[in-house]
Design an enzyme around this catalytic site. Structure first.
Site, mmCIF file in Angstrom:
data_model
loop_
_atom_site.group_PDB
_atom_site.id
_atom_site.type_symbol
_atom_site.label_atom_id
_atom_site.label_comp_id
_atom_site.label_asym_id
_atom_site.label_seq_id
_atom_site.Cartn_x
_atom_site.Cartn_y
_atom_site.Cartn_z
ATOM 1 N N CYS A 69 25.950 -24.687 13.792
ATOM 2 C CA CYS A 69 26.601 -24.553 14.512
ATOM 3 C C CYS A 69 27.066 -22.980 15.380
ATOM 4 O O CYS A 69 26.839 -22.036 16.078
ATOM 5 C CB CYS A 69 27.507 -25.382 15.217
ATOM 6 S SG CYS A 69 26.447 -26.908 14.682
ATOM 7 N N CYS A 84 31.296 -27.652 12.211
ATOM 8 C CA CYS A 84 29.697 -27.380 12.042
ATOM 9 C C CYS A 84 29.067 -25.574 11.600
ATOM 10 O O CYS A 84 28.897 -25.390 12.473
ATOM 11 C CB CYS A 84 29.269 -28.154 12.995
ATOM 12 S SG CYS A 84 26.756 -27.725 12.908
#
Length: 120
Positions: free
Chosen positions: A42, A39
């Site tokens: 993230c 991600c």
């Protein structure tokens, strides 16, 4: 509580449960970063989360990889990453979905502040 000023990477469900229990017993705010290695947002927010952990030693910062610990992600009904879940006394008190570092900082300050004592 172990690792004050650090993000604790949780690798087992039992470890998560024990850390949350310790946080509850200590009366601390717990912020759980539900993340995934694949991600990009993230990865963007991870250093910000780590700096917050250094600045707020009175708050417990946990990182949970949703692919490694699906059971915890399902328990908290995480459907997007990153998701930050704020726990106090074992109950969810706030949630942020997305890599919003401004909102994350505001909520850590607001919810992580020691309880005010009333002097009447």
């Amino acid at each position: 509580m172990a690792a004050e000023g650090q993000v604790i990477v949780v690798r087992k469900v039992e470890e998560f449960d024990a850390l949350v229990k310790q946080g509850i017993e200590a009366g601390k705010l717990i912020v759980v970063d539900f993340t995934a290695s694949w991600c990009p947002p993230c990865r963007f927010i991870a250093p910000v989360f780590a700096e917050m952990a250094k600045a707020h030693v009175n708050v417990v910062f946990l990182k949970v990889d949703v692919d490694d610990l699906k059971e915890i992600a399902q328990k908290f009904e995480v459907t997007a990453m990153p998701t930050f879940v704020f726990l106090k006394g074992g109950a969810e008190v706030h949630r942020i979905v997305g890599a919003d570092k401004v909102e994350l900082g505001k909520k850590v300050l607001e919810l992580g502040a020691p309880a005010a004592t009333s002097s009447a």
